[in-house]
Scaffold this motif. Structure first.
Motif, short mmCIF file in Angstrom:
data_model
loop_
_atom_site.label_atom_id
_atom_site.label_comp_id
_atom_site.label_asym_id
_atom_site.label_seq_id
_atom_site.Cartn_x
_atom_site.Cartn_y
_atom_site.Cartn_z
N GLY A 104 6.99 1.61 -3.16
CA GLY A 104 6.76 2.28 -4.38
C GLY A 104 7.66 3.50 -4.63
N CYS A 105 7.39 4.06 -5.78
CA CYS A 105 8.13 5.26 -6.18
C CYS A 105 8.06 6.32 -5.08
CB CYS A 105 7.56 5.81 -7.49
SG CYS A 105 7.81 4.70 -8.88
N PHE A 106 6.95 6.35 -4.36
CA PHE A 106 6.80 7.34 -3.30
C PHE A 106 7.87 7.17 -2.22
CE2 PHE A 106 4.91 8.85 0.70
CZ PHE A 106 4.48 10.11 0.33
N ASP A 141 7.70 -8.15 -4.42
CA ASP A 141 6.92 -7.24 -3.57
C ASP A 141 6.06 -6.24 -4.34
OD1 ASP A 141 8.98 -5.54 -4.25
OD2 ASP A 141 9.92 -5.55 -2.27
N GLU A 142 5.97 -6.43 -5.65
CA GLU A 142 4.94 -5.75 -6.45
C GLU A 142 4.55 -6.67 -7.58
OE1 GLU A 142 5.47 -1.64 -7.66
OE2 GLU A 142 6.62 -1.21 -5.84
N TRP A 143 3.30 -7.09 -7.59
CA TRP A 143 2.79 -7.87 -8.71
C TRP A 143 1.30 -7.58 -8.88
CZ3 TRP A 143 -1.23 -11.42 -8.34
CH2 TRP A 143 -1.58 -11.86 -7.05
N SER A 174 0.84 -1.19 0.00
CA SER A 174 0.00 0.00 0.00
C SER A 174 0.88 1.24 0.00
CB SER A 174 -0.90 -0.03 1.23
OG SER A 174 -2.02 0.76 1.00
N GLU A 175 0.63 2.10 -0.96
CA GLU A 175 1.49 3.26 -1.18
C GLU A 175 0.68 4.55 -0.99
OE1 GLU A 175 3.20 3.02 -5.10
OE2 GLU A 175 4.52 4.74 -4.76
N HIS A 176 1.37 5.63 -0.78
CA HIS A 176 0.69 6.94 -0.78
C HIS A 176 0.39 7.27 -2.24
CE1 HIS A 176 1.51 8.43 3.46
NE2 HIS A 176 1.98 7.20 3.41
N TYR A 209 6.83 -7.28 -11.14
CA TYR A 209 6.27 -7.68 -12.44
C TYR A 209 4.77 -7.36 -12.50
CZ TYR A 209 4.59 -10.51 -16.31
OH TYR A 209 3.97 -10.93 -17.47
N TYR A 210 4.42 -6.51 -13.45
CA TYR A 210 3.01 -6.18 -13.68
C TYR A 210 2.56 -6.77 -15.01
CZ TYR A 210 3.13 -2.81 -9.84
OH TYR A 210 3.20 -2.23 -8.60
N VAL A 211 1.32 -7.19 -15.05
CA VAL A 211 0.75 -7.73 -16.28
C VAL A 211 -0.01 -6.60 -16.99
CG1 VAL A 211 -1.05 -9.28 -17.14
CG2 VAL A 211 0.53 -10.07 -15.37
N GLY A 222 15.57 1.00 -0.59
CA GLY A 222 15.28 1.58 -1.91
C GLY A 222 14.22 0.79 -2.65
N ASN A 223 13.66 1.44 -3.66
CA ASN A 223 12.63 0.81 -4.51
C ASN A 223 12.90 1.17 -5.96
OD1 ASN A 223 9.76 -0.19 -5.28
ND2 ASN A 223 9.78 1.93 -6.00
N GLU A 224 12.85 0.20 -6.82
CA GLU A 224 13.02 0.43 -8.27
C GLU A 224 14.12 1.46 -8.52
OE1 GLU A 224 9.27 0.96 -10.36
OE2 GLU A 224 8.68 -1.08 -9.83
N ASN A 225 15.29 1.20 -7.96
CA ASN A 225 16.38 2.17 -8.11
C ASN A 225 16.96 2.18 -9.53
OD1 ASN A 225 16.42 0.98 -5.10
ND2 ASN A 225 16.72 3.19 -5.13
N ALA A 246 -0.09 -5.59 -5.67
CA ALA A 246 -0.16 -4.14 -5.84
C ALA A 246 -1.52 -3.80 -6.45
CB ALA A 246 0.96 -3.67 -6.76
N GLN A 247 -2.24 -3.07 -5.63
CA GLN A 247 -2.04 -2.70 -4.25
C GLN A 247 -3.28 -3.04 -3.45
OE1 GLN A 247 -0.56 1.29 -3.79
NE2 GLN A 247 1.05 1.04 -5.32
N MET A 248 -3.21 -2.93 -2.15
CA MET A 248 -4.24 -3.51 -1.29
C MET A 248 -5.65 -2.95 -1.53
SD MET A 248 -3.79 -4.54 2.62
CE MET A 248 -3.76 -3.11 3.58
O1 AHR Z 1 2.49 0.26 -7.84
C1 AHR Z 1 2.64 1.42 -8.58
C2 AHR Z 1 4.10 1.71 -8.90
O2 AHR Z 1 4.60 0.71 -9.73
C3 AHR Z 1 5.06 1.73 -7.74
O3 AHR Z 1 5.09 2.94 -7.08
C4 AHR Z 1 6.36 1.47 -8.40
O4 AHR Z 1 7.28 0.83 -7.54
C5 AHR Z 1 6.00 0.62 -9.61
O5 AHR Z 1 6.58 1.08 -10.76
#
Ligand code: AHR
Length: 500
Positions: free
Chosen positions: A70-72, A303-305, A24-26, A247-249, A171-174, A352-354
Motif C-alpha cells: 500500500g501507500c504506506f 495484489d490489491e482488489w 494487510s497494511e498499516h 482494481y477496486y470496485v 514500489g507500490n502505485e508509483n 484488500a484487505q485482510m
Molecule cells: O488499500 C488501500 C490503498 O489503496 C492502498 O494503500 C493503495 O495501494 C491503494 O490505493
C-alpha cells in the motif's frame, strides 16, 4: 434449465494457491487491534498475534500475505520497526488517519505472523521515498545467512536465522501515492532498485514491478518497454517475475462510493457488473504482457482488489472500515472465478484487505471477532488452491438486473485436484430468480457429491451481536445421475460442489 459442461480431462492451467492471497497494511485497525494486539493484551494471543484471528485465517489457508502497504510502503522505513520496542520511532501515519504509528509491528512481527499463518511472504519495498541502499539492506537483513552487517543486526535483535522472502514488490502505485511517476521514469528506477534485491543463500526472490491502476494500459506499455528484460546469459531470471494490477470496485464511482449495507438493487447489480470488469482488465493488460512474454512466465499479480465503499458511519474516514454483505460475497465469488479462469497468467491476487479494512474477511472490535460473508467464500473456494483449472462453460444462462444494468445470472469456475476431485464454484447473481442447473461431466460418473452454500438477501451481513446471519451451510439438494449432477441454485448465492 442452465447447462454447465465440464471437461474434467481438459486441464488448462495450474491454480497457484497465491490467487487466494491477502494484503494487510498499516492502516486503521488492519494490523493494530485486528491482527496484532501485543503480548501484554488481555485478548488471547501468541507473541502478540491474536489467536482467534490467526485460527480463523488458518482455516481458509491463507497462502501469502502482502505487507506493509500500500501507500504506506512508500513511506515506510524498515529500520524504524526493529530493535527494542520502547526505542522504536513513533511517527504520524500521514496517509491513513493521521494517527501515531509506534512501529511495534515491524519486520520480526511480520515474519512471526506469517509463520503462525503458515503462509508465504510478500514484502513491498519503498521506492517513493526510500533509497536503493535502504531497500538492499532490508533484503540483506531479512535473507542473508552469514556474516554481514545486516545479518549481525538481525541476530542482535533476536533472530539468528535468515527468513525466506518469497515475493518482493519494488514500489507500490508509483503512478500515484508512490511518487507520481511516469511509467518510463518508474521503469528506469525499477531496473536500478531491483538490481539490489539480491538472491542470497541461492534462493530466488520473485520480484514484482508496479503495474497499472485499473485500465491504464499506457502504464503497462511504458513500464514493460523500459524494464522488461529476458534473463542475461548465465542468469536464470530477468528483471521481473511479476507485474501488479490494482482494481477496486466503487459502485457509484470514486467520489460516490455509497454505503456498504444500505443500497438499492440497481447499485447491487452495478457493483457486480464492475466486479466482472476484472476479466476485461486481465485481458487488456495480459495482451500487452503477451507481446513481451508469450510463454506467460511473468505473473500478473492482482495484489490489491476488492469493493471499496464509504466507511461505517462514526468511524475514522482514514481507517477505511466497512461492513461486508452478501453483495461482497458475490463480488468475491465472481472475482475468484475470474482469477481461476485466467490462472495461466494471474499468479497471485491479494484481497484488500485482510482484517478491518475495505473488503475484509474478518472484522474485530476489542476482543470480539466476526467472519464476513467474504470469509466464507474464501473458505468454500479453498479447494481450488493448487488444483488444475479444467474446461467448463455454461449454456442457457439468462441475464439478471434492472433497466440497462444487466449481468449474466450465473458464473462459474471448475478445477480438479490431485485426488481427482472436481470442484465447481458457482455464483447466482440474480437477486430474485433461482435457477436449475445441470452440471455434466465429459467422462466421469461421480459416486459422491458434497456441496455447501452461502446465501441471503443482498445486504445480509454479520454483526458482533449476530455473527451467524450469513454462514456457509451444507447443501443437500444435489442429484447425481450418471455423468450429471443437478441442483437448483437460489438467488443471491454461492455454491461449492465437490464431485468424486
Ligand atoms: O488499500 C488501500 C490503498 O489503496 C492502498 O494503500 C493503495 O495501494 C491503494 O490505493
Amino acid at each position: 434449465m442452465a447447462k454447465l459442461y465440464i471437461d474434467e480431462k481438459k486441464k488448462k492451467s495450474h491454480i497457484n494457491p497465491e490467487l487466494y492471497g491477502h494484503f494487510s497494511e498499516h492502516l486503521g485497525r488492519g494490523i493494530y487491534g485486528g491482527l496484532f494486539v501485543g503480548e501484554d493484551s488481555d485478548i488471547p494471543n501468541v507473541k502478540g498475534m491474536r489467536s482467534d484471528v490467526v485460527e480463523a485465517l488458518r482455516k481458509i489457508r491463507v497462502p501469502v500475505l502482502r505487507w506493509p502497504g500500500g501507500c504506506f510502503a512508500d513511506e515506510y522505513h524498515w529500520m524504524d520497526g526493529i530493535g527494542p520496542k520502547e526505542s522504536r520511532k513513533k511517527m504520524i501515519n500521514t496517509h491513513w488517519g493521521g494517527v501515531v504509528e509506534d512501529n511495534s509491528f515491524g519486520t520480526h512481527e511480520y515474519f512471526e505472523l506469517c509463520s503462525q499463518l503458515g503462509c508465504k511472504t510478500y514484502i513491498n519495498g519503498n521506492v517513493g521515498s526510500g533509497s536503493v541502499r535502504e531497500m538492499s539492506e532490508w533484503v540483506e537483513y531479512m535473507t542473508f545467512q552469514g556474516v554481514s552487517p545486516m545479518a549481525d543486526l538481525r541476530a542482535k535483535n533476536g533472530h539468528e536465522d535468515a527468513w525466506k522472502v518469497d515475493y518482493f514488490g519494488v514500489g507500490n502505485e508509483n503512478w500515484g501515492c508512490g511518487g507520481n511517476m511516469t511509467p518510463e521514469y518508474y521503469g528506469n528506477l525499477y531496473r536500478r532498485y531491483q538490481t539490489y534485491v539480491r538472491d542470497y543463500n541461492h534462493e530466488h526472490i520473485l520480484k514484482i514491478a508496479c503495474g497499472a491502476n485499473v485500465n491504464d494500459t499506457e502504464w503497462t506499455k511504458g513500464v514493460l518497454k523500459t524494464c522488461f528484460a529476458f534473463p542475461h546469459p548465465g542468469h536464470a531470471h530477468g528483471f521481473m517475475d511479476g507485474l501488479s494490477l490494482h482494481y477496486y470496485v466503487h459502485p457509484g464511482g470514486w467520489q460516490n462510493k455509497g454505503s456498504a449495507t444500505d443500497f438499492t438493487e440497481e447499485t447491487c447489480y452495478k457493483t457486480l457488473d464492475k466486479a466482472l470488469y476484472m476479466e476485461d482488465l486481465i485481458k487488456a493488460h495480459g495482451a500487452i504482457l503477451d507481446e513481451y512474454d508469450p510463454e506467460k512466465k511473468i505473473g500478473m499479480m492482482v495484489d490489491e482488489w476488492g469493493a471499496w465503499y464509504d466507511v461505517e458511519p462514526g468511524t475514522n474516514p482514514g481507517f477505511l472500515y466497512q461492513q461486508n454483505t452478501m453483495r461482497d460475497a458475490l463480488v468475491a465469488a465472481v472475482t475468484l472465478n475470474i482469477f481461476n479462469q485466467h490462472s495461466d497468467r494471474v499468479k497471485m491476487a491479494c484481497i484488500a484487505q485482510m482484517v478491518n479494512v475495505l473488503q475484509s474477511v474478518i472484522l474485530t472490535e476489542g476482543s470480539k471477532m466476526v467472519l464476513t460473508p467474504t470469509y466464507h467464500v474464501f473458505h468454500m473456494y479453498r479447494h481450488h488452491q493448487d488444483a488444475e483449472l479444467v474446461e467448463s462453460w455454461l449454456e442457457g444462462v439468462e441475464t439478471a438486473g434492472v433497466q440497462d444494468c444487466r449481468v449474466p445470472s450465473l458464473q462459474e469456475s471448475v478445477s480438479v485436484d490431485q485426488d481427482g476431485v472436481v470442484t465447481v464454484t458457482l455464483a447466482n447473481l440474480s437477486l430474485e430468480e433461482a435457477y436449475p442447473v445441470a452440471a455434466e461431466l465429459a467422462g466421469m460418473e461421480p459416486a459422491k457429491a458434497e456441496a455447501s452454500i452461502l446465501t441471503g438477501k443482498m445486504n445480509a451481513h454479520n454483526t458482533f451481536e449476530e455473527p451467524e446471519n450469513v454462514k456457509e451451510e451444507a447443501f443437500m439438494d444435489v442429484n447425481l445421475k450418471g455423468k450429471q449432477a443437478s441442483l437448483t441454485i437460489p438467488p443471491c448465492s454461492v455454491v461449492c460442489l465437490r464431485l468424486s
